[in-house]
Design a protein around this motif. Structure first.
Motif, short mmCIF file in Angstrom:
data_model
loop_
_atom_site.label_atom_id
_atom_site.label_comp_id
_atom_site.label_asym_id
_atom_site.label_seq_id
_atom_site.Cartn_x
_atom_site.Cartn_y
_atom_site.Cartn_z
N LYS A 1 0.84 -1.20 0.00
CA LYS A 1 0.00 0.00 0.00
C LYS A 1 0.88 1.25 0.00
O LYS A 1 1.73 1.42 0.87
CB LYS A 1 -0.93 -0.02 1.21
N GLY A 2 0.69 2.07 -0.98
CA GLY A 2 1.49 3.28 -1.10
C GLY A 2 2.89 3.05 -1.66
O GLY A 2 3.70 3.97 -1.74
N TRP A 3 3.18 1.81 -2.09
CA TRP A 3 4.49 1.51 -2.68
C TRP A 3 4.69 2.31 -3.96
O TRP A 3 3.81 2.41 -4.80
CB TRP A 3 4.56 0.01 -2.98
N LYS A 4 5.89 2.92 -4.07
CA LYS A 4 6.19 3.73 -5.25
C LYS A 4 7.33 3.10 -6.03
O LYS A 4 8.22 2.50 -5.46
CB LYS A 4 6.59 5.14 -4.82
N PHE A 5 7.29 3.27 -7.34
CA PHE A 5 8.30 2.64 -8.18
C PHE A 5 8.49 3.47 -9.44
O PHE A 5 7.53 4.03 -9.98
CB PHE A 5 7.82 1.22 -8.53
N ALA A 6 9.76 3.59 -9.87
CA ALA A 6 10.03 4.30 -11.11
C ALA A 6 9.93 3.30 -12.26
O ALA A 6 10.87 2.58 -12.56
CB ALA A 6 11.42 4.92 -11.07
N SER A 7 8.76 3.25 -12.86
CA SER A 7 8.47 2.27 -13.92
C SER A 7 8.84 2.86 -15.27
O SER A 7 8.94 4.07 -15.43
CB SER A 7 6.98 1.96 -13.87
N PRO A 8 9.03 1.97 -16.27
CA PRO A 8 9.21 2.49 -17.64
C PRO A 8 8.05 3.37 -18.10
O PRO A 8 8.19 4.16 -19.03
CB PRO A 8 9.30 1.22 -18.48
N ARG A 9 6.89 3.25 -17.45
CA ARG A 9 5.76 4.09 -17.86
C ARG A 9 5.74 5.42 -17.11
O ARG A 9 4.82 6.21 -17.28
CB ARG A 9 4.45 3.34 -17.62
N GLY A 10 6.77 5.67 -16.27
CA GLY A 10 6.79 6.86 -15.41
C GLY A 10 6.52 6.44 -13.99
O GLY A 10 6.41 5.25 -13.70
N PRO A 11 6.43 7.41 -13.06
CA PRO A 11 6.24 7.03 -11.66
C PRO A 11 4.90 6.34 -11.43
O PRO A 11 3.88 6.79 -11.96
CB PRO A 11 6.30 8.37 -10.91
N ILE A 12 4.91 5.26 -10.66
CA ILE A 12 3.65 4.59 -10.32
C ILE A 12 3.56 4.42 -8.81
O ILE A 12 4.56 4.47 -8.09
CB ILE A 12 3.50 3.20 -10.98
N MET A 13 2.33 4.22 -8.34
CA MET A 13 2.10 3.95 -6.92
C MET A 13 0.92 3.01 -6.81
O MET A 13 0.03 3.01 -7.65
CB MET A 13 1.79 5.26 -6.21
#
Lengths: 400, 291
Positions: free
Chosen positions: A338-350
């Protein structure tokens, strides 16, 4: 003598299992490896594999083992069996996969009963995450693109009327509802809704498109599953001369799936899509991702939004393996995500802590010709889009 | 006028779809009528032929027309070998055995193509003169549909002439009507079977290539359109070229019209109609009443 050998073997096996258990995380993957979804399964599977290959330091000291089960088709029935087998026979720690919404819908009670975290890597019907408290989604809700595109169609493309054509299964109806709601809220009018066959086989789209053309709308919004459906849509649109008739073809990025786009060629030019990912996105994570993909799977291949769903899903699973030190317990895993953030190839996700669904950017893109290939040019971007269906508690999204 | 244009576009679209159905199904009808063999792998031959055509164009730079000829010849040759080596053993067998064998063959075809070429759809790029729109006086219409209709008419004429006016055609008709009698008159039935089977598969291959623009081309092709082919054969009657032709047109146009005007239920209507029709005339709309 034989008894003793068996006893020793059993002991060794038990030892091996327990020592492996501390380090090994078993991920049960339910994807349609054969049948009409085989191509999608390969994309998601490669996305997962690529994350593990590119990030060995993040995975250490754990070993993620993928246990694959074929769910065959979008019927739901086979997926349910596959998920049950993964839980009861393979004793997996985490579940992952789901290309088709009907499969995720059918699997929900099993996931709930099995009390294991389940990461949805593609299926996009909005209310799926409400069906089991253990579903977490790293792909999309149909409302992400559909709702955003309805507004963009009225405000940016200045359209007054639209015809909607959709594949007649849950995400298709969802996409229609999302687009219609925001398009009409912004002054547009949907003048016809055309169900265009099921997801199981690609129909001949000519009669449906002919009907849409006869209605003379400003826009023709189409949702079909990516892949062969999408390729046929673009072909039929061009062959019926709808562009010349002044009707713009728009839709979620399924119609310009990267893996099909170059084969569509000039027929794809001018298509306008709203989506969270395509391989032409300009950010460092995506550059690295696309480059690694081509190196791993061949220069002629390309990742697409499905591959990213698998990639980010695996990133989420690795995150919980680290956070829970390899012992995956479902409630703790949910807390960690919950609330995990990640720099994905699609841009920032949460991961939205309330809905367990994804929060991400949506990109409005237009297909153009550039250096002899079809290129998706970003012409608009909306940051941090949540699933509007659950935000506004519409229909089945309202429960829980 | 608006209604006329609307109607014409529906008719053109439906007839074009019907032509594809005809080209693929005619072989199925003839082999079924001739040998009483339920060949469920027929769609598989259409798929293999379509692949041969698409891959020849993509990798060896064949033109569309050359590739069609290549697909026809290759598929006919492959099917002749299969007929001699496998099918011939089952001519006397139960229908259930035949169905099991051919359905098994379909699965093997699907698996082999998936393994060798991959699960994805094979794009088939039409030559420029077949793309886009053509002006037909009252309406602009999809050039390829119009071309398909023309090709279909040529094929049905050639087939009809071949059936009605050649010695081989007469032999086939004789064998369909009364196999034992034909055999006792000295017609080499085994040879006739092989020739018709190969020809029927070649036609299926042609249909696979010509229809790819509408129906796509992937390993599942072998099964997903089989129902349509079987409906055409059931409605048209066994072993009748003209029956299959009219049945294919009827189903093509009906299917198109229902999908266009009643999309909410259009995809299911065609099945309901077929059931009603077969209840009314089990031998098919154009089939001869069997004794």
């Amino acid at each position: 003598m034989i008894k003793r050998i068996i006893a020793i073997a059993a002991a060794a096996l038990a030892l091996g299992l327990t020592s492996a258990h501390a380090q090994e995380v078993k991920v049960g993957v339910a994807l349609p490896y054969t049948g009409i979804g085989a191509e999608f399964a390969q994309l998601v599977d490669r996305g997962m594999e690529l994350y593990l290959k590119l990030n060995p330091d993040k995975v250490k000291p754990y070993k993620l083992t993928l246990i694959r089960r074929d769910v065959k088709d979008p019927s739901g029935a086979n997926a349910k069996i596959a998920v049950q087998e993964l839980l009861t026979q393979d004793n997996v720690d985490v579940l992952a996969g789901w290309i088709y919404s009907p499969n995720a819908i059918a699997s929900a009670p099993i996931v709930t009963a099995g009390k294991k975290l389940a990461v949805i890597m593609n299926a996009g019907t909005a209310h799926i995450t409400n069906l089991s408290p253990y579903y977490v989604r790293t792909s999309i809700s149909m409302w992400h693109a559909g709702y955003a595109l309805g507004e963009a169609a009225a405000k940016i493309l200045n359209a007054k009327t639209a015809v909607v054509g959709y594949t007649d299964f849950p995400p298709g109806k969802d996409s229609l509802a999302a687009f219609k709601r925001s398009f009409e809220a912004n002054g547009g009018k949907v003048i016809d809704e055309i169900p265009m066959g099921g997801a199981g086989a690609v129909p001949d789209f000519t009669p449906f498109f002919q009907r849409a053309k006869d209605k003379k709308p400003d826009l023709f919004f189409v949702f079909v599953p990516a892949g062969d459906h999408a390729a046929a849509v673009v072909k039929t649109y061009a062959a019926l001369g709808m562009r010349e008739a002044g009707i713009k073809l728009i839709g979620p990025g399924d119609i310009t799936q990267d893996t099909k786009l170059q084969a569509m060629g000039a027929a794809a030019v001018g298509l306008i899509t709203m989506h969270h990912y395509h391989a032409d996105l300009d950010n460092p994570e995506n550059k690295r991702f696309v480059e690694a993909w081509k190196k791993e799977y061949g220069a002629n291949t390309t990742p697409d939004f499905m591959a990213v769903g698998g990639y980010d899903g695996m990133a989420a699973i690795v995150h919980i393996a680290q956070a829970l030190k390899g012992k995956i317990e479902v409630d703790a895993a949910l807390e960690a995500l919950k609330g995990w953030k990640f720099a994905s190839p699609r841009g920032p996700i949460m991961i939205d802590p309330v809905t367990r669904d994804i929060v991400m950017n949506e990109y409005l893109s237009e297909a153009v010709m550039k250096d002899g290939r079809v290129f998706q040019k970003v012409i608009g971007k909306i940051d941090g889009v949540k699933d509007a269906c659950k935000e506004q508690k519409i229909g089945p999204c309202a429960s829980k | 006028m608006i209604f006329g244009v609307d109607f014409a576009s529906m008719l053109l679209g439906g007839v074009a779809a019907g032509m594809v159905l005809f080209i693929v199904s005619v072989g199925l009808s003839v082999t079924m009528g001739l040998m009483g063999f339920v060949n469920l792998a027929h769609g598989g031959f259409a798929m293999l032929g379509g692949y041969a055509i698409a891959l020849a164009m993509k990798h060896w730079g064949f033109s569309f027309v050359t590739a069609l000829v290549f697909g026809f010849v290759l598929t006919a040759a492959v099917s002749a070998v299969l007929e001699r080596a496998l099918y011939a053993r089952l001519y006397g067998a139960d229908e259930l055995d035949q169905v099991l064998f051919t359905i098994g063959l379909v699965f093997m075809m699907i698996a082999s193509v998936t393994l060798l070429v991959g699960p994805e759809n094979q794009p088939l790029t039409l030559p420029p003169f077949l793309r886009g729109q053509i002006n037909l006086g009252i309406i602009q219409y999809r050039a390829y549909s119009v071309a398909l209709i023309a090709i279909g008419i040529v094929i049905v004429s050639v087939l009809w002439l071949g059936f009605e006016r050649t010695r081989l055609g007469a032999q086939i008709r004789a064998a369909v009507d009364n196999r034992r009698m034909a055999e006792s008159l000295g017609i080499n039935i085994a040879r006739l079977f092989t020739i018709t089977f190969a020809f029927g598969s070649g036609m299926a291959a042609l249909g696979g290539g010509l229809g790819a623009e509408f129906l796509g081309l992937d390993p599942q092709y072998a099964l997903k359109y089989l129902v349509y082919f079987l409906i055409v054969v059931a409605v048209g009657g066994l072993g009748r070229v003209s029956g299959v032709f009219w049945a294919a047109l009827l189903i093509g146009v009906l299917d198109f019209a229902l999908k266009k005007y009643v999309p909410q239920g259009g995809t299911a209507f065609i099945y309901a109609l077929s059931i009603l029709l077969l209840l009314w005339r089990p031998q098919g709309l154009f089939g001869a009443r069997s004794a």
